[in-house]
Design a protein around this motif. Structure first.
Motif, short mmCIF file in Angstrom:
data_model
loop_
_atom_site.label_atom_id
_atom_site.label_comp_id
_atom_site.label_asym_id
_atom_site.label_seq_id
_atom_site.Cartn_x
_atom_site.Cartn_y
_atom_site.Cartn_z
N VAL A 149 0.63 -1.26 -0.08
CA VAL A 149 -0.08 -0.08 0.07
C VAL A 149 0.82 1.06 0.23
O VAL A 149 0.48 2.37 -0.29
CB VAL A 149 -1.12 0.04 1.18
CG1 VAL A 149 -2.07 -0.84 1.16
CG2 VAL A 149 -0.10 -0.31 2.42
N PHE A 202 -8.39 -1.43 5.08
CA PHE A 202 -8.34 0.36 5.01
C PHE A 202 -6.93 0.44 4.95
O PHE A 202 -6.04 -0.33 5.74
CB PHE A 202 -9.09 0.47 6.62
CG PHE A 202 -10.53 0.77 6.23
CD1 PHE A 202 -11.07 1.20 5.36
CD2 PHE A 202 -11.27 -0.26 7.40
CE1 PHE A 202 -12.57 1.18 5.36
CE2 PHE A 202 -12.69 -0.31 7.04
CZ PHE A 202 -13.12 0.52 6.45
N VAL A 229 -4.76 4.04 6.18
CA VAL A 229 -4.62 5.21 6.53
C VAL A 229 -3.29 6.07 6.01
O VAL A 229 -2.17 5.58 6.96
CB VAL A 229 -4.85 5.57 7.96
CG1 VAL A 229 -5.02 7.18 8.35
CG2 VAL A 229 -6.13 4.91 8.36
N GLU A 230 -3.05 6.39 5.16
CA GLU A 230 -1.63 6.75 4.64
C GLU A 230 -0.96 7.80 5.53
O GLU A 230 0.30 7.48 5.80
CB GLU A 230 -1.90 7.51 3.34
CG GLU A 230 -0.61 7.52 2.31
CD GLU A 230 -0.90 7.78 0.97
OE1 GLU A 230 -2.23 7.70 0.53
OE2 GLU A 230 -0.09 7.64 0.01
N ILE A 243 -10.08 -5.60 6.88
CA ILE A 243 -11.63 -5.67 6.63
C ILE A 243 -12.14 -7.02 6.49
O ILE A 243 -11.49 -7.71 5.47
CB ILE A 243 -11.94 -4.82 5.48
CG1 ILE A 243 -11.58 -3.29 5.54
CG2 ILE A 243 -13.52 -4.97 5.12
CD1 ILE A 243 -11.65 -2.50 4.33
N VAL A 262 -17.07 -6.85 2.44
CA VAL A 262 -16.96 -6.27 1.18
C VAL A 262 -17.65 -7.27 0.01
O VAL A 262 -17.61 -8.54 0.30
CB VAL A 262 -15.49 -6.10 0.73
CG1 VAL A 262 -15.22 -5.76 -0.87
CG2 VAL A 262 -14.98 -5.00 1.54
N GLU A 273 -7.72 -7.82 -4.41
CA GLU A 273 -7.17 -7.04 -3.31
C GLU A 273 -8.28 -5.88 -3.36
O GLU A 273 -8.31 -5.04 -4.45
CB GLU A 273 -5.99 -6.68 -3.32
CG GLU A 273 -5.00 -7.75 -2.70
CD GLU A 273 -3.69 -6.88 -2.76
OE1 GLU A 273 -2.81 -7.26 -3.73
OE2 GLU A 273 -3.22 -6.20 -1.87
N VAL A 274 -8.89 -5.38 -2.16
CA VAL A 274 -9.78 -4.31 -2.41
C VAL A 274 -8.98 -3.55 -1.20
O VAL A 274 -8.95 -3.83 -0.02
CB VAL A 274 -11.08 -4.51 -1.62
CG1 VAL A 274 -11.73 -3.03 -1.67
CG2 VAL A 274 -11.90 -5.48 -2.83
N ILE A 275 -8.51 -2.25 -1.65
CA ILE A 275 -7.67 -1.41 -0.59
C ILE A 275 -8.66 0.02 -0.44
O ILE A 275 -8.84 0.64 -1.13
CB ILE A 275 -6.52 -1.05 -1.02
CG1 ILE A 275 -5.60 -2.34 -1.17
CG2 ILE A 275 -5.78 -0.16 -0.03
CD1 ILE A 275 -4.24 -2.24 -1.73
N ILE A 276 -9.07 0.23 0.67
CA ILE A 276 -9.91 1.60 0.91
C ILE A 276 -8.89 2.35 1.56
O ILE A 276 -8.62 2.55 2.77
CB ILE A 276 -11.29 1.04 1.64
CG1 ILE A 276 -12.05 0.20 0.92
CG2 ILE A 276 -11.87 2.65 1.65
CD1 ILE A 276 -13.17 -0.19 1.77
N ARG A 277 -8.50 3.55 0.75
CA ARG A 277 -7.76 4.49 1.41
C ARG A 277 -8.38 5.54 2.12
O ARG A 277 -9.54 6.15 1.58
CB ARG A 277 -6.91 5.16 0.29
CG ARG A 277 -5.87 4.13 -0.25
CD ARG A 277 -4.99 4.75 -1.52
NE ARG A 277 -4.09 3.58 -1.93
CZ ARG A 277 -3.16 3.52 -1.54
NH1 ARG A 277 -2.43 4.00 -0.64
NH2 ARG A 277 -2.16 2.39 -2.21
N LEU A 278 -8.13 5.80 3.28
CA LEU A 278 -8.92 6.78 4.10
C LEU A 278 -8.12 7.74 4.58
O LEU A 278 -6.76 8.03 4.59
CB LEU A 278 -8.85 6.20 5.59
CG LEU A 278 -9.93 4.78 5.65
CD1 LEU A 278 -10.03 4.32 7.04
CD2 LEU A 278 -11.35 5.03 5.17
N ASP A 279 -8.83 9.02 4.65
CA ASP A 279 -8.14 10.29 5.14
C ASP A 279 -8.90 10.62 6.35
O ASP A 279 -10.28 10.50 6.59
CB ASP A 279 -8.74 11.35 4.07
CG ASP A 279 -7.74 11.52 2.89
OD1 ASP A 279 -6.61 11.08 3.25
OD2 ASP A 279 -7.96 12.07 1.93
#
Lengths: 150, 150
Positions: free
Chosen positions: B89, B106, B108-109, B117, B122, B140-146
């Motif tokens: 990631v 998830f 969180v950069e 998850i 999903v 692969e599912v990657i959910i990037r969060l802010d």
DNA sequence: ATTTGTGCAAATCGTTTGCATCTGA
DNA sequence: TCAGATGCAAACGATTTGCACAAAT
């Protein structure tokens, strides 16, 4: 492959350069020779997935004299202003994607090759709530591929 | 797995070490002191996402004398035999995930933090066909969060 | 006894940075 | 003019590797 200088037919090199100049200027970047040349390589023909190293080689192969530093800086700046997107699929190197619309990727690890998947070809119908205090910035779907056994 | 009465009190360190020895041996790896110690850190408590550097620090903090090389080698070997999975990631560093079941993340950069998850949270209901000659290895599912704006 | 693992330090690789010099607005 | 861009080489940080020694089967 296709020369940047042989555009005498329909779309002139000047037109392309003008479009790209606008693109750079519109993004708030100074229009410099290296940026314009790299932009031509990047956006000149269809969507691409490029590593910094590959773009550097391509530029040199095309007769440009740009430094690696400039290639790296340029790619990062293009990404910062939204002209490119980074795709992280391989810890060894970064890929920059000229397609900035929502979409997904196949990745063939063995060939270090990325293939676009149109957003509407993937349907993520259920997503978890994001943890408190966080918002979803982007949902990435990466489908890793293997060569099928012959 | 283990007899009921042995678990009633607390799980002894010896039990844990025995389980992990089996885990290593079962994966075809020699049971050595550094591997066992690192396995204890990795698999001792719940699922984790660890970078090599972080594991190295953790090991040293716990009084172990392992070299960075061994940490890297061990993580790579654990991954090679399927005890760990790598998650890509962040181009800066690799993460190893002790959860090897199908699931997503998830990310969180800003905090370099991964959150699992569950697979069933999903729902990817539509997928494109893989290109000819290739099979899907993993989705692969990657959910990037802010951080949400306060 | 032979194979495999470990530690150390040096090497590698992609990427970034410092600085002197150019260049575009 | 002068902030911003470029090139070069050195610096960097994560990861890998070569090699002598130690441990496992």
């Amino acid at each position: 492959m296709t020369a940047i200088f042989e555009q005498e037919t329909s779309i002139t090199a000047k037109n392309v350069a003008e479009d790209l100049s606008k693109k750079l200027a519109g993004a708030g970047l100074r229009v410099t020779a290296p940026r314009l040349a790299l932009a031509q390589l990047l956006f000149g023909k269809g969507n691409r997935h490029v590593s910094a190293e590959a773009l550097y080689e391509e530029a040199r192969g095309a007769g440009l004299t740009v430094s690696q530093a400039t290639v790296y800086n340029t790619l990062n700046q293009f990404e910062a202003v939204g002209l490119l997107r980074q795709v992280q699929v391989d810890q060894a190197r970064s890929y920059f994607d000229t397609n900035i619309d929502t979409h997904h990727h196949f990745y063939v690890e063995a060939e270090a090759r990325l293939i676009d998947i149109a957003a509407n070809a993937v349907d993520v119908s259920k997503l978890p709530n994001s943890p408190d205090g966080y918002d979803i910035e982007r949902v990435e779907v990466i489908i890793r591929l293997d060569k099928s056994d012959a």
